[in-house]
Write a protein that holds these residues in place. Structure first.
Motif, mmCIF file in Angstrom:
data_model
loop_
_atom_site.group_PDB
_atom_site.id
_atom_site.type_symbol
_atom_site.label_atom_id
_atom_site.label_comp_id
_atom_site.label_asym_id
_atom_site.label_seq_id
_atom_site.Cartn_x
_atom_site.Cartn_y
_atom_site.Cartn_z
ATOM 1 N N VAL A 203 0.834 -1.207 0.000
ATOM 2 C CA VAL A 203 0.000 0.000 0.000
ATOM 3 C C VAL A 203 0.868 1.256 0.000
ATOM 4 O O VAL A 203 0.617 2.211 -0.744
ATOM 5 C CB VAL A 203 -0.961 0.000 1.209
ATOM 6 N N VAL A 204 1.906 1.259 0.845
ATOM 7 C CA VAL A 204 2.820 2.405 0.915
ATOM 8 C C VAL A 204 3.505 2.630 -0.426
ATOM 9 O O VAL A 204 3.626 3.774 -0.901
ATOM 10 C CB VAL A 204 3.875 2.193 2.043
ATOM 11 N N VAL A 205 3.962 1.556 -1.059
ATOM 12 C CA VAL A 205 4.637 1.663 -2.356
ATOM 13 C C VAL A 205 3.677 2.240 -3.412
ATOM 14 O O VAL A 205 4.036 3.145 -4.167
ATOM 15 C CB VAL A 205 5.186 0.300 -2.812
ATOM 16 N N CYS A 206 2.456 1.721 -3.453
ATOM 17 C CA CYS A 206 1.472 2.193 -4.444
ATOM 18 C C CYS A 206 1.126 3.665 -4.224
ATOM 19 O O CYS A 206 1.070 4.460 -5.183
ATOM 20 C CB CYS A 206 0.204 1.346 -4.386
ATOM 21 N N LEU A 207 0.894 4.049 -2.959
ATOM 22 C CA LEU A 207 0.580 5.445 -2.654
ATOM 23 C C LEU A 207 1.763 6.348 -2.967
ATOM 24 O O LEU A 207 1.590 7.466 -3.484
ATOM 25 C CB LEU A 207 0.185 5.583 -1.183
ATOM 26 N N GLY A 208 2.960 5.875 -2.635
ATOM 27 C CA GLY A 208 4.161 6.672 -2.890
ATOM 28 C C GLY A 208 4.362 6.937 -4.368
ATOM 29 O O GLY A 208 4.686 8.068 -4.771
ATOM 30 N N ILE A 209 4.189 5.903 -5.186
ATOM 31 C CA ILE A 209 4.337 6.071 -6.639
ATOM 32 C C ILE A 209 3.250 6.984 -7.188
ATOM 33 O O ILE A 209 3.502 7.841 -8.045
ATOM 34 C CB ILE A 209 4.310 4.696 -7.336
ATOM 35 N N ALA A 210 2.026 6.820 -6.662
ATOM 36 C CA ALA A 210 0.903 7.642 -7.143
ATOM 37 C C ALA A 210 1.084 9.111 -6.792
ATOM 38 O O ALA A 210 0.749 10.003 -7.589
ATOM 39 C CB ALA A 210 -0.401 7.118 -6.559
ATOM 40 N N LEU A 211 1.597 9.401 -5.607
ATOM 41 C CA LEU A 211 1.709 10.785 -5.137
ATOM 42 C C LEU A 211 3.032 11.447 -5.506
ATOM 43 O O LEU A 211 3.078 12.653 -5.749
ATOM 44 C CB LEU A 211 1.524 10.826 -3.620
ATOM 45 N N VAL A 212 4.111 10.671 -5.472
ATOM 46 C CA VAL A 212 5.443 11.241 -5.675
ATOM 47 C C VAL A 212 6.051 10.819 -7.006
ATOM 48 O O VAL A 212 6.820 11.557 -7.625
ATOM 49 C CB VAL A 212 6.389 10.858 -4.509
ATOM 50 N N GLY A 213 5.717 9.601 -7.409
ATOM 51 C CA GLY A 213 6.313 9.087 -8.638
ATOM 52 C C GLY A 213 7.447 8.121 -8.337
ATOM 53 O O GLY A 213 7.674 7.713 -7.192
ATOM 54 N N TRP A 214 8.199 7.782 -9.373
ATOM 55 C CA TRP A 214 9.270 6.791 -9.212
ATOM 56 C C TRP A 214 10.382 7.218 -8.263
ATOM 57 O O TRP A 214 11.044 6.364 -7.666
ATOM 58 C CB TRP A 214 9.853 6.451 -10.593
ATOM 59 N N PRO A 215 10.635 8.516 -8.063
ATOM 60 C CA PRO A 215 11.652 8.897 -7.060
ATOM 61 C C PRO A 215 11.363 8.351 -5.663
ATOM 62 O O PRO A 215 12.266 8.203 -4.857
ATOM 63 C CB PRO A 215 11.611 10.429 -7.089
ATOM 64 N N PHE A 216 10.076 8.096 -5.405
ATOM 65 C CA PHE A 216 9.727 7.518 -4.096
ATOM 66 C C PHE A 216 10.409 6.167 -3.906
ATOM 67 O O PHE A 216 10.872 5.850 -2.805
ATOM 68 C CB PHE A 216 8.204 7.359 -3.977
ATOM 69 N N LEU A 217 10.464 5.361 -4.958
ATOM 70 C CA LEU A 217 11.116 4.048 -4.862
ATOM 71 C C LEU A 217 12.613 4.194 -4.600
ATOM 72 O O LEU A 217 13.200 3.401 -3.861
ATOM 73 C CB LEU A 217 10.883 3.243 -6.139
ATOM 74 N N ILE A 218 13.215 5.223 -5.191
ATOM 75 C CA ILE A 218 14.640 5.470 -4.944
ATOM 76 C C ILE A 218 14.860 5.833 -3.477
ATOM 77 O O ILE A 218 15.788 5.349 -2.828
ATOM 78 C CB ILE A 218 15.159 6.600 -5.865
ATOM 79 N N GLY A 219 13.966 6.672 -2.938
ATOM 80 C CA GLY A 219 14.072 7.030 -1.523
ATOM 81 C C GLY A 219 13.852 5.844 -0.612
ATOM 82 O O GLY A 219 14.551 5.686 0.402
ATOM 83 N N LEU A 220 12.882 4.991 -0.967
ATOM 84 C CA LEU A 220 12.595 3.808 -0.158
ATOM 85 C C LEU A 220 13.768 2.834 -0.180
ATOM 86 O O LEU A 220 14.145 2.280 0.859
ATOM 87 C CB LEU A 220 11.329 3.124 -0.692
ATOM 88 N N PHE A 221 14.348 2.662 -1.359
ATOM 89 C CA PHE A 221 15.518 1.786 -1.484
ATOM 90 C C PHE A 221 16.695 2.343 -0.690
ATOM 91 O O PHE A 221 17.425 1.607 -0.027
ATOM 92 C CB PHE A 221 15.897 1.632 -2.963
#
Length: 244
Positions: A203-221
């Motif tokens: 859920v966090v990943v989906c919301l992060g991508i929806a609101l912030v975009g792919w940079p969210f995955l870079i931050g999470l990683f």
């Protein structure tokens, strides 16, 4: 041979056989059969258990809260400064478990009775004569420790127990290899445990991508990489940094 007596060799052989039988009986007495694992009543005899942590596991699902169980299945977990929970797991029902074999532990009655290859190191660290005795000693030790998720946490407590048991012949248990042991070898209790562990992260990943975009995955990683790096650095590179 003395008159009317048995040969010395026969006496020695008889003593050796009696000693072996006595030792075998003692081991069997110490390692009495355990009850069955029963997730419904939260009884996990001689197990390590794992559960996801609120918020932290939503961002890094490989990180969670761990505990170790007595022979009767009661859970012990270090969940706060000067406090070890007994049979009341801090963050809800366990999601994963790994039962450990007591035959892989060293329970020396004295210095000469070590079955591990680290007799003096084990004796200096603190030995136990039963599984529960080791857990009790570690519990008393951690009742005087300050909790810190980054330096002295539930993994530290479990590692202390395993070192006191000299589990699998090792005195080098720490936060990292305890976490790895559970990550790669523990069993899921049921399918719902898998869902509860990974659904918040998804859920966090989906919301992060929806609101912030792919940079969210870079931050999470990057967040996960920093956590792993901290514990690896503190465990293997900077001596005593994570020892509590």
């Amino acid at each position: 041979m003395p008159s009317g007596g048995l040969p010395t060799m026969d006496l020695k052989a008889a003593y050796d056989i009696e000693h072996m039988i006595s030792t075998s009986s003692k081991i069997q007495h110490d390692l009495w059969p355990l009850d069955e694992i029963d997730p419904k009543t939260a009884k996990f005899p001689c197990c390590l258990i794992w559960a996801p942590l609120p918020v932290v596991s939503w961002l890094a699902p490989f990180i969670g809260h761990v505990g170790i169980c007595r022979e009767d299945g009661a859970i012990l977990d270090f969940s706060g400064s000067n406090f070890v929970n007994i049979d009341d797991f801090a963050f809800g029902a366990p999601a994963r478990y790994l039962q450990l074999g007591r035959e892989k532990c060293c329970f020396p009655p004295n210095l000469a009775g070590h079955t591990c290859k680290k007799g003096y190191q084990h004796a200096d660290y603190g030995t136990a004569i039963t599984w529960d005795d080791a857990l009790l000693q570690s519990m008393h030790n951690f009742e005087h420790r300050s909790y810190n998720i980054f330096t002295c946490n539930c993994h530290s407590f479990v590692a202390n127990c395993l070192n006191r048991l000299c589990y699998d012949g090792s005195m080098n248990w720490n936060m990292v290899n305890v976490a790895a042991l559970l990550l790669f070898k523990a069993h899921w209790i049921d399918r719902m445990s898998i869902v509860k562990s990974f659904l918040p992260f998804a859920v966090v990943v989906c919301l992060g991508i929806a609101l912030v975009g792919w940079p969210f995955l870079i931050g999470l990683f990057s967040f996960s990489l920093l956590l792993v790096g901290w514990f690896m650095l503190g465990t293997y590179c900077v001596k005593n940094l994570l020892e509590c």
